[in-house]
Design a protein around this motif. Structure first.
Motif, mmCIF file in Angstrom:
data_model
loop_
_atom_site.group_PDB
_atom_site.id
_atom_site.type_symbol
_atom_site.label_atom_id
_atom_site.label_comp_id
_atom_site.label_asym_id
_atom_site.label_seq_id
_atom_site.Cartn_x
_atom_site.Cartn_y
_atom_site.Cartn_z
ATOM 1 N N LEU A 180 0.652 -1.052 -0.065
ATOM 2 C CA LEU A 180 0.032 -0.020 -0.280
ATOM 3 C C LEU A 180 0.847 1.164 0.097
ATOM 4 O O LEU A 180 0.626 2.137 -0.578
ATOM 5 C CB LEU A 180 -0.950 0.103 1.323
ATOM 6 C CG LEU A 180 -1.906 -1.006 1.120
ATOM 7 C CD1 LEU A 180 -3.005 -1.136 2.334
ATOM 8 C CD2 LEU A 180 -3.056 -0.838 0.077
ATOM 9 N N ASP A 181 2.013 1.216 0.698
ATOM 10 C CA ASP A 181 2.876 2.534 0.966
ATOM 11 C C ASP A 181 3.682 2.478 -0.751
ATOM 12 O O ASP A 181 3.729 3.664 -1.232
ATOM 13 C CB ASP A 181 3.707 2.232 1.938
ATOM 14 C CG ASP A 181 3.088 2.548 3.255
ATOM 15 O OD1 ASP A 181 2.100 3.147 3.327
ATOM 16 O OD2 ASP A 181 3.689 2.249 4.467
ATOM 17 N N ASP A 182 4.073 1.482 -1.033
ATOM 18 C CA ASP A 182 5.023 1.239 -2.333
ATOM 19 C C ASP A 182 4.252 1.944 -3.351
ATOM 20 O O ASP A 182 4.529 2.632 -4.202
ATOM 21 C CB ASP A 182 5.565 0.115 -2.543
ATOM 22 C CG ASP A 182 6.719 -0.461 -1.376
ATOM 23 O OD1 ASP A 182 7.048 0.531 -0.523
ATOM 24 O OD2 ASP A 182 6.891 -1.597 -1.624
ATOM 25 N N TRP A 183 3.280 1.454 -3.334
ATOM 26 C CA TRP A 183 2.369 1.673 -4.601
ATOM 27 C C TRP A 183 1.279 3.054 -4.443
ATOM 28 O O TRP A 183 0.465 3.161 -5.363
ATOM 29 C CB TRP A 183 1.584 0.557 -5.195
ATOM 30 C CG TRP A 183 2.289 -0.381 -5.817
ATOM 31 C CD1 TRP A 183 3.565 -0.435 -6.072
ATOM 32 C CD2 TRP A 183 1.739 -1.712 -6.371
ATOM 33 N NE1 TRP A 183 3.863 -1.485 -6.683
ATOM 34 C CE2 TRP A 183 2.980 -2.381 -6.995
ATOM 35 C CE3 TRP A 183 0.617 -2.362 -6.306
ATOM 36 C CZ2 TRP A 183 3.093 -3.553 -7.369
ATOM 37 C CZ3 TRP A 183 0.608 -3.619 -6.788
ATOM 38 C CH2 TRP A 183 1.759 -4.203 -7.653
ATOM 39 N N GLU A 184 1.227 3.641 -3.163
ATOM 40 C CA GLU A 184 0.736 5.010 -2.833
ATOM 41 C C GLU A 184 -1.050 4.550 -2.955
ATOM 42 O O GLU A 184 -1.663 5.400 -3.928
ATOM 43 C CB GLU A 184 0.880 6.023 -3.861
ATOM 44 C CG GLU A 184 2.632 6.386 -3.523
ATOM 45 C CD GLU A 184 2.897 7.537 -4.373
ATOM 46 O OE1 GLU A 184 2.401 7.996 -5.105
ATOM 47 O OE2 GLU A 184 3.943 8.187 -3.908
ATOM 48 N N GLU A 221 -7.743 3.009 -3.791
ATOM 49 C CA GLU A 221 -7.827 4.192 -4.489
ATOM 50 C C GLU A 221 -6.534 4.582 -4.899
ATOM 51 O O GLU A 221 -5.637 4.531 -3.964
ATOM 52 C CB GLU A 221 -8.510 5.358 -3.725
ATOM 53 C CG GLU A 221 -9.055 6.649 -4.597
ATOM 54 C CD GLU A 221 -10.037 6.595 -5.577
ATOM 55 O OE1 GLU A 221 -10.130 7.173 -6.461
ATOM 56 O OE2 GLU A 221 -11.040 5.749 -5.056
ATOM 57 N N ARG A 222 -6.303 5.082 -5.883
ATOM 58 C CA ARG A 222 -4.867 5.665 -6.296
ATOM 59 C C ARG A 222 -5.141 6.791 -6.974
ATOM 60 O O ARG A 222 -6.243 7.416 -7.141
ATOM 61 C CB ARG A 222 -4.226 4.461 -7.096
ATOM 62 C CG ARG A 222 -4.763 4.352 -8.523
ATOM 63 C CD ARG A 222 -4.126 3.111 -9.095
ATOM 64 N NE ARG A 222 -4.466 3.049 -10.841
ATOM 65 C CZ ARG A 222 -3.483 3.055 -11.596
ATOM 66 N NH1 ARG A 222 -2.396 3.066 -11.396
ATOM 67 N NH2 ARG A 222 -3.943 3.000 -12.778
ATOM 68 N N ALA A 223 -3.999 7.454 -7.240
ATOM 69 C CA ALA A 223 -3.926 8.901 -7.950
ATOM 70 C C ALA A 223 -5.123 8.951 -8.972
ATOM 71 O O ALA A 223 -5.760 10.102 -9.328
ATOM 72 C CB ALA A 223 -2.768 9.383 -8.294
ATOM 73 N N ASP A 224 -5.116 8.023 -9.834
ATOM 74 C CA ASP A 224 -6.134 8.154 -11.100
ATOM 75 C C ASP A 224 -7.255 7.413 -10.875
ATOM 76 O O ASP A 224 -7.981 7.138 -12.185
ATOM 77 C CB ASP A 224 -5.237 7.826 -12.205
ATOM 78 C CG ASP A 224 -4.674 6.529 -12.296
ATOM 79 O OD1 ASP A 224 -4.813 5.779 -11.134
ATOM 80 O OD2 ASP A 224 -4.118 5.935 -13.370
#
Length: 312
Positions: free
Chosen positions: A48-52, A71-74
């Motif tokens: 989770l941290d590595d892939w944000e 959820e991720r940035a996009d």
């Protein structure tokens, strides 16, 4: 994320279930199920941290994997963490090969940690929610698109089947001799053609097809969780017969129901029905062998009844 916070996302029942598997059963030189489950919170927190990624809800679990909505940035995605075992080994290879055509889209993979990031689908809708004829036709249509030339390095279906069938002699008395003899002959006949192997899913049952999310331009149904192998497309049909089995009935009703599912799937997939019947017989015999080895008489009885239904 802290490891203790990640631990709260892992269902205790899943940890207990996966803990039953030995390292030998994984067959890839990895940890036992218990070792992997004990390390899962730390692994999850790190990914989770590595892939944000940010968890957005409770996870879903299968026999050997945890799938967490994130959820991720996009946008939204699904994070899958699987106990490293042979059936899961080639999932990223298959998904890359299909590239979202008829199957869930692979966004990222870390094979060294047995972790995948997948497109988000509607996990509340699978093919158990539609009538059986429609479900079989949908799966056949997906298989028609999934059966492309097999990439190198995949396990071979004929070799896999042969290895399992060699264990029949040790089960004398548990399985009818005429059925084991027929399976031996079928394997010889079906592998004599030398047909070019195709990329197979091998476990495309009704719960391994999920609906795409509303508002996307994706196809309405997509395959998930492949146990990728190389072989004849006829090997694919058997999961449709061992799932939703309560709808098959018994005796002549089982024969009609099993043959109808097979026929509908084969027509939609463009698979020769006679060849599929043979491969399905072999696939069912494998299920009977595993049931006998595990001492599951209910599973043995069901598969013997299904073998009778598949007999000419």
């Amino acid at each position: 994320m802290r490891t203790e916070d990640a631990a709260a996302l892992v269902p205790a029942a899943f940890t207990e279930f996966v803990g039953r598997w030995s390292a030998e059963e994984g067959n890839v030189g990895g940890p036992s199920g218990a070792q992997w489950a004990a390390d899962l919170p730390r692994l999850l927190a790190g990914v989770l941290d590595d892939w944000e990624l940010t968890p957005t809800g409770p996870g879903r679990t299968g026999y050997s994997a945890l799938v967490l909505p994130v959820e991720r940035a996009d946008g939204r995605a699904a994070l899958k963490l699987a106990w490293p075992h042979l059936e899961a080994r080639d999932e990223p290879l298959a998904l890359r090969h299909w590239d979202g055509k008829a199957a869930v889209q692979l966004i990222a993979a870390d094979p060294s940690r047995s972790v995948l990031l997948l497109e988000a689908l509607d996990s509340s809708r699978d093919l158990t929610t539609v009538d059986i004829d429609t479900a079989c036709a949908v799966i056949g249509g997906l298989l028609a698109q999934l059966h492309v030339d097999a990439p190198p390095g995949l396990r071979s279906v004929p070799e896999y089947v042969e290895r399992v069938l060699t264990r029949m002699d040790a089960l004398a008395g548990a399985l009818p001799r005429r059925m084991t003899d027929r399976a031996t002959g079928l394997l010889r006949d079906l592998t004599a053609s030398g047909a070019k192997p195709r990329l197979l899913h091998t476990d495309l049952h009704f719960e391994n097809v999920l609906a795409s999310r509303s508002g996307t331009d994706r196809p309405p149904w997509l395959a998930i969780d492949p146990h990728a192998m190389a072989g004849h497309p006829g090997f694919e049909v058997q999961p449709l017969l061992r799932n939703r089995r309560d709808e098959l009935g018994t005796g002549s009703a089982m024969r009609r129901g099993a043959r109808r599912r097979l026929a509908i799937c084969c027509e939609a997939a463009g698979i020769d029905e006679d060849e599929a019947l043979g491969w399905t017989y072999l696939h069912t015999m494998m299920q009977a062998i595993w049931g006998a080895e595990g001492g599951d008489q209910g599973e043995v009885s069901f598969n013997i009844a299904l073998l009778k239904a598949l007999d000419d």
